[in-house]
Design a protein around this motif. Structure first.
Motif, PDB file in Angstrom:
ATOM      1  N   CYS A  33       0.829  -1.198   0.000  1.00 65.10           N
ATOM      2  CA  CYS A  33       0.000   0.000   0.000  1.00 65.10           C
ATOM      3  C   CYS A  33       0.865   1.250   0.000  1.00 65.10           C
ATOM      4  O   CYS A  33       1.964   1.266   0.549  1.00 65.10           O
ATOM      5  CB  CYS A  33      -0.943   0.011   1.200  1.00 65.10           C
ATOM      6  SG  CYS A  33      -0.119   0.100   2.780  1.00 65.10           S
ATOM      7  N   GLN A  78      -1.096   4.131   0.667  1.00 67.90           N
ATOM      8  CA  GLN A  78      -1.941   4.851   1.607  1.00 67.90           C
ATOM      9  C   GLN A  78      -2.568   3.864   2.586  1.00 67.90           C
ATOM     10  O   GLN A  78      -2.817   2.710   2.237  1.00 67.90           O
ATOM     11  CB  GLN A  78      -3.046   5.622   0.874  1.00 67.90           C
ATOM     12  CG  GLN A  78      -2.546   6.683  -0.091  1.00 67.90           C
ATOM     13  CD  GLN A  78      -3.680   7.492  -0.675  1.00 67.90           C
ATOM     14  OE1 GLN A  78      -4.667   7.778  -0.005  1.00 67.90           O
ATOM     15  NE2 GLN A  78      -3.547   7.880  -1.947  1.00 67.90           N
ATOM     16  N   PHE A  79      -2.814   4.354   3.794  1.00 74.21           N
ATOM     17  CA  PHE A  79      -3.464   3.505   4.798  1.00 74.21           C
ATOM     18  C   PHE A  79      -4.182   4.397   5.802  1.00 74.21           C
ATOM     19  O   PHE A  79      -3.890   5.597   5.922  1.00 74.21           O
ATOM     20  CB  PHE A  79      -2.434   2.625   5.512  1.00 74.21           C
ATOM     21  CG  PHE A  79      -1.426   3.386   6.332  1.00 74.21           C
ATOM     22  CD1 PHE A  79      -1.627   3.621   7.687  1.00 74.21           C
ATOM     23  CD2 PHE A  79      -0.261   3.876   5.756  1.00 74.21           C
ATOM     24  CE1 PHE A  79      -0.708   4.327   8.438  1.00 74.21           C
ATOM     25  CE2 PHE A  79       0.665   4.583   6.499  1.00 74.21           C
ATOM     26  CZ  PHE A  79       0.447   4.805   7.839  1.00 74.21           C
ATOM     27  N   ARG A 128      -5.994   9.250   7.467  1.00 78.42           N
ATOM     28  CA  ARG A 128      -5.428   8.589   6.295  1.00 78.42           C
ATOM     29  C   ARG A 128      -4.044   9.170   6.026  1.00 78.42           C
ATOM     30  O   ARG A 128      -3.875  10.384   5.899  1.00 78.42           O
ATOM     31  CB  ARG A 128      -6.319   8.786   5.077  1.00 78.42           C
ATOM     32  CG  ARG A 128      -5.699   8.261   3.787  1.00 78.42           C
ATOM     33  CD  ARG A 128      -6.689   8.226   2.651  1.00 78.42           C
ATOM     34  NE  ARG A 128      -7.718   7.235   2.873  1.00 78.42           N
ATOM     35  CZ  ARG A 128      -8.239   6.467   1.910  1.00 78.42           C
ATOM     36  NH1 ARG A 128      -7.802   6.590   0.671  1.00 78.42           N
ATOM     37  NH2 ARG A 128      -9.189   5.614   2.186  1.00 78.42           N
ATOM     38  N   LEU A 135       2.152  -3.712   4.927  1.00 77.16           N
ATOM     39  CA  LEU A 135       1.589  -3.465   6.259  1.00 77.16           C
ATOM     40  C   LEU A 135       0.547  -4.524   6.584  1.00 77.16           C
ATOM     41  O   LEU A 135      -0.112  -5.060   5.687  1.00 77.16           O
ATOM     42  CB  LEU A 135       0.948  -2.073   6.327  1.00 77.16           C
ATOM     43  CG  LEU A 135       1.853  -0.869   6.067  1.00 77.16           C
ATOM     44  CD1 LEU A 135       1.041   0.418   6.128  1.00 77.16           C
ATOM     45  CD2 LEU A 135       3.009  -0.816   7.055  1.00 77.16           C
ATOM     46  N   ILE A 161      -3.380   0.285  12.683  1.00 78.56           N
ATOM     47  CA  ILE A 161      -3.844   0.350  11.301  1.00 78.56           C
ATOM     48  C   ILE A 161      -5.217  -0.308  11.187  1.00 78.56           C
ATOM     49  O   ILE A 161      -5.407  -1.446  11.631  1.00 78.56           O
ATOM     50  CB  ILE A 161      -2.822  -0.313  10.363  1.00 78.56           C
ATOM     51  CG1 ILE A 161      -1.510   0.468  10.397  1.00 78.56           C
ATOM     52  CG2 ILE A 161      -3.353  -0.394   8.935  1.00 78.56           C
ATOM     53  CD1 ILE A 161      -0.404  -0.155   9.589  1.00 78.56           C
ATOM     54  N   GLN A 176      -7.133   0.102   8.030  1.00 81.02           N
ATOM     55  CA  GLN A 176      -7.426  -0.198   6.631  1.00 81.02           C
ATOM     56  C   GLN A 176      -6.215   0.150   5.775  1.00 81.02           C
ATOM     57  O   GLN A 176      -5.510   1.128   6.040  1.00 81.02           O
ATOM     58  CB  GLN A 176      -8.648   0.589   6.148  1.00 81.02           C
ATOM     59  CG  GLN A 176      -9.075   0.276   4.719  1.00 81.02           C
ATOM     60  CD  GLN A 176     -10.314   1.075   4.313  1.00 81.02           C
ATOM     61  OE1 GLN A 176     -10.974   1.673   5.151  1.00 81.02           O
ATOM     62  NE2 GLN A 176     -10.617   1.056   3.027  1.00 81.02           N
ATOM     63  N   THR A 177      -5.970  -0.663   4.752  1.00 79.82           N
ATOM     64  CA  THR A 177      -4.893  -0.386   3.800  1.00 79.82           C
ATOM     65  C   THR A 177      -5.475  -0.301   2.394  1.00 79.82           C
ATOM     66  O   THR A 177      -6.368  -1.069   2.036  1.00 79.82           O
ATOM     67  CB  THR A 177      -3.811  -1.480   3.828  1.00 79.82           C
ATOM     68  OG1 THR A 177      -4.421  -2.752   3.554  1.00 79.82           O
ATOM     69  CG2 THR A 177      -3.133  -1.532   5.186  1.00 79.82           C
ATOM     70  N   CYS A 178      -4.989   0.650   1.633  1.00 82.63           N
ATOM     71  CA  CYS A 178      -5.390   0.778   0.221  1.00 82.63           C
ATOM     72  C   CYS A 178      -4.432  -0.075  -0.586  1.00 82.63           C
ATOM     73  O   CYS A 178      -3.364   0.391  -1.008  1.00 82.63           O
ATOM     74  CB  CYS A 178      -5.341   2.230  -0.219  1.00 82.63           C
ATOM     75  SG  CYS A 178      -6.364   3.311   0.800  1.00 82.63           S
ATOM     76  N   CYS A 179      -4.770  -1.354  -0.752  1.00 83.40           N
ATOM     77  CA  CYS A 179      -3.828  -2.362  -1.215  1.00 83.40           C
ATOM     78  C   CYS A 179      -3.923  -2.578  -2.712  1.00 83.40           C
ATOM     79  O   CYS A 179      -4.919  -2.293  -3.357  1.00 83.40           O
ATOM     80  CB  CYS A 179      -4.079  -3.694  -0.515  1.00 83.40           C
ATOM     81  SG  CYS A 179      -3.882  -3.607   1.268  1.00 83.40           S
TER      82      CYS A 179
END
Length: 594
Positions: free
Chosen positions: A499, A501-502, A552, A562, A581, A583-586
Motif C-alpha cells: 500500500c 496509503q493507509f 489517512r 503493512l 492500522i 485499513q490499507t489501500c492495497c
C-alpha cells in the motif's frame, strides 16, 4: 510459565471456613435474600467453628491443582510424569511447582521428611521427561502453635534443551544517556564487574566514536544464558556464542538501544522492529529521572511492552539519595497516565515473586537497585531473569507457526565468502535452509524471488527457524542494492499486498499547535520507518493534544507491506502519536525472477 499448586505429601485439607475470621458472624447475618436456606445454615456453622477456634487462617496461593507424590505407585508416577510433560509444553519448557499447597490454595505445609521425599519424587519425574529441577525458595509455616513446624517450597522445573530449541526472550534496554545500560549488559554477559571507568562496556560498542564518547548510537545485541539448573551461562565460562547456546535452556537476548535524544529514531526503530518481549528501563541513582527517561518509559507503554526498572550506580550515592530516586520513580509510575504498581525488589524472595507477578499483571513494575562496580544486588536481577516466564503459551506459538512464512528485514550485511545476509525476526511460519521466498516491496512495488542459503541464530548455525525467533539469513549472491530495511521475506503462497496509503485510528499524545491535513510525520510500523503525509482526518478539520481520530496517511517515497491491526507510532519534532492500522489501500504485487 505454567504454575502448579502442589501438595506432594498426601495430607488432607485442614481447617474450615477459609478466609473468615472470628468477626464473620455479623457478615453472615447480612446475606442476600436470594441465598438458599441451606447455604445460610452452612455459613453459620462454619462461622461458629471459626469463632470457637479463634485462630488466624493461613495465607493463600491462587488454587490450581493438588498432587500427592509421597511414595506414589508406578501407575500414579507415570500419570504425574505425563502431567508434568504437558505443563512443560504449555510453559514452553518451564513450570513452577509449589509444594505443600492444597488444591483450594491452603498452605498446609509438609514435614521435613515428606518434603524431602516429595522433592525426590519430583526429581524422578523431571528426569523421566528430560528436565532438571531447581529449588527457588523454601518457607516455614508457623500459624498453629499446637502443630510441628511445616514447610512449603517452590521449585522450578526446566527442560534440558535439544536441537537449539531453548526458550528465547528479548529484552530492550532503555534509559537516558550515561545511565549505565551498556555497562550493566557487559557485566551480565562477560561475568566481570566494571572498574568504574566503563571497561565492561567496550565489547558492546560497534563504532569507534562509541568507544571514544562512551555513548551508544546503534543497536547491538548481547546474550545471557541459563542452563536447566538455573545457573548463569555467559562468556566467562564459554568462549563463543555457539557454546552458550549449546549449554543454555533459556536465553535472554538484550537489545542495547541508544539513550541520547538525537538517536531517538534508532531507539524507536529498535522497539517497533525487533519485537521485544520486555523492556528494562535504566535510571541512574545519582541523577534520577532525567533526559529521555520519561520519553522512553512512554514509548514502551505506548507499544504495550511490559517494563521493569533498574536503578544503577548505587555505589556512587548515599542511601538517602537512592531512596529519593526510588520514591521519584514510584510517584511517576503511580500517576494517572501510568497506573502502575511499583514493587521494590530487595531480596531473592522478592525477585521470585516479582518475576511471577510481572507477567500475570500488566500493572506490576519491579524496581531493582544495583551497582555494576560493586556487584550489589546483581544476583537479584539474575534470579528475576532466570524465572521470568514467556508472555505467550505453546498454543499461541503453534498457531503462529501454522501460518505462512513472514520474515521482517531489519538489517542488511555483505559477508565475505557468504554473500548478502539479512537480519530480522520471523513473525509467522517457519523457515528452513533451501526455502524459496519472495522479498519486497521494491521501489516499484514488486517482490523478487530468492532462496535461503543458511540460517544463523545467536551467532550459531540453525536448521529450522520458528515464529517469534530472531536470526540472520544468508541469501548467496542476491544483489544487496535491491534490499532495504523495512522489507519482508514472505512465502509466494501468501500473494502479498502492498500500500501507498493507509488509515489508522490514532491518539495525538502531544502537538505544539494543531495536527491537520498536509502535516508530515515519520511513521513507525513494525520494521517500516518512512515519512508520510496526512491526507485527511475523518470527521475533523484538525486534531489537538489528547484527541482521537481516524487518519489517512500516504507514504511519500515508496509503497510498504503493512498488516491490519499493526501498532503504529508517529513523530515529528515534539509531535508524537500512537494508534493501529484499520485499513490499507492495497494492490497485488507482481513477482520478478531477476
Amino acid at each position: 510459565m505454567s504454575s502448579a499448586m502442589v501438595d506432594l505429601s498426601g495430607s488432607g485439607a485442614v481447617g474450615t471456613g477459609l478466609g473468615q475470621g472470628s468477626g464473620s458472624n455479623n457478615n453472615a447475618k447480612k446475606t442476600k435474600k436470594s441465598r438458599t436456606r441451606r447455604g445460610k445454615r452452612g455459613r453459620r456453622r462454619r462461622n461458629k467453628r471459626n469463632t470457637r477456634s479463634n485462630k488466624t487462617p493461613p495465607p493463600y496461593f491462587p488454587p490450581e491443582v493438588a498432587l500427592k507424590l509421597v511414595n506414589p505407585t508406578q501407575y500414579r508416577f507415570e500419570h504425574l510424569a505425563t502431567q508434568l510433560k504437558w505443563r512443560l509444553q504449555e510453559g514452553r519448557g518451564e513450570a513452577v511447582y509449589q509444594i505443600g499447597v492444597e488444591d483450594n490454595g491452603l498452605l498446609v505445609g509438609l514435614t521435613e521428611a515428606d518434603m524431602r521425599a516429595s522433592l525426590r519424587t519430583l526429581k524422578r519425574m523431571a528426569e523421566k521427561v528430560g528436565a532438571d529441577i531447581t529449588l527457588l525458595r523454601e518457607r516455614e509455616l508457623d500459624y498453629d502453635s499446637d502443630r510441628s513446624t511445616r514447610k512449603i517450597a517452590e521449585v522450578l522445573v526446566r527442560k534440558v534443551p535439544d536441537d537449539q530449541q531453548f526458550l528465547d526472550l528479548r529484552v530492550a534496554v532503555l534509559g537516558n544517556v550515561d545511565s549505565g545500560k551498556s555497562t550493566l549488559l557487559g557485566v551480565l554477559t562477560q561475568g566481570e564487574l566494571d572498574n568504574g571507568r566503563g571497561r565492561a562496556r567496550l565489547n558492546l560498542f560497534r563504532h569507534l566514536h562509541e568507544i571514544q564518547t562512551g555513548r551508544t548510537s546503534s543497536i547491538s545485541f548481547e546474550i545471557l544464558g541459563f542452563n536447566s539448573k538455573g545457573e548463569v551461562v555467559n562468556y566467562s565460562d564459554s568462549r563463543t556464542a555457539e557454546e552458550i547456546c549449546e549449554s543454555s535452556s533459556k536465553m535472554i537476548t538484550f537489545i542495547d538501544l541508544a539513550g541520547h535524544h538525537k538517536y531517538l529514531k534508532t531507539t524507536v526503530f529498535g522497539l517497533t522492529s525487533y519485537c521485544p518481549n520486555f523492556a528494562m528501563l535504566m535510571v541512574s541513582a545519582n541523577t534520577g529521572i532525567a533526559g529521555t527517561t520519561r520519553e522512553h518509559l512512554g514509548l514502551a507503554m505506548a507499544l504495550k511492552v511490559p517494563i521493569f526498572i533498574v536503578v544503577s550506580k548505587v555505589d556512587l550515592c548515599s542511601g538517602s539519595t537512592v531512596e529519593r530516586t526510588v520514591r521519584q520513580l514510584e510517584r511517576v509510575l503511580k500517576q494517572p497516565g501510568c497506573n502502575k504498581v511499583p514493587m521494590v525488589v530487595s531480596n531473592p524472595d522478592d525477585a521470585v515473586t516479582a518475576a511471577q507477578q510481572f507477567t500475570q499483571s500488566t500493572c506490576v513494575t519491579p524496581i531493582f537497585t544495583l551497582s555494576s562496580v560493586s556487584g550489589e544486588n546483581l544476583d537479584l536481577l539474575k534470579v528475576f531473569l532466570n524465572i521470568l516466564p514467556p508472555l505467550s503459551n505453546s498454543k499461541e506459538q503453534e498457531e503462529l507457526m501454522q501460518q505462512l512464512t513472514e520474515f521482517q528485514v531489519d538489517e542488511i550485511f555483505s559477508v565475505p565468502d557468504v554473500g548478502t545476509v539479512v537480519g530480522g525476526t520471523l513473525y509467522s511460519g517457519t523457515c528452513r535452509e533451501g526455502d524459496r521466498l519472495v522479498v519486497g516491496p521494491t521501489d516499484q512495488g514488486r517482490f523478487l524471488r530468492l532462496k535461503v542459503g543458511s540460517i544463523q541464530r545467536n551467532r550459531s548455525a540453525c536448521r529450522v527457524l520458528r515464529a517469534g525467533q530472531a536470526a540472520t539469513l544468508a541469501l548467496g549472491n542476491f544483489d544487496r542494492s535491491l534490499l532495504r530495511k523495512g522489507m519482508v521475506l514472505v512465502s509466494p503462497k501468501m500473494n502479498p499486498t502492498i500500500c501507498c496509503q493507509f488509515e489508522a485510528a490514532i491518539i495525538l499524545l502531544f502537538h505544539a499547535k494543531t495536527f491537520r491535513r498536509g502535516s508530515q510525520v515519520t511513521v513507525h510500523v513494525d520494521n517500516v520507518r518512512q515519512t508520510a503525509t496526512v491526507e485527511c482526518l475523518q470527521g475533523k478539520e484538525e486534531l489537538r493534544t489528547g484527541e482521537h481520530a481516524v487518519v489517512r496517511f500516504r507514504f511519500i517515497k515508496h509503497p510498504e507491506y503493512l498488516r491490519l491491526g499493526a501498532k503504529l507510532l508517529f513523530r515529528e519534532g515534539v509531535t508524537k502519536g500512537i494508534g493501529h492500522i484499520t485499513q490499507t489501500c492495497c494492490r497485488r504485487c507482481m513477482y520478478r525472477t531477476d
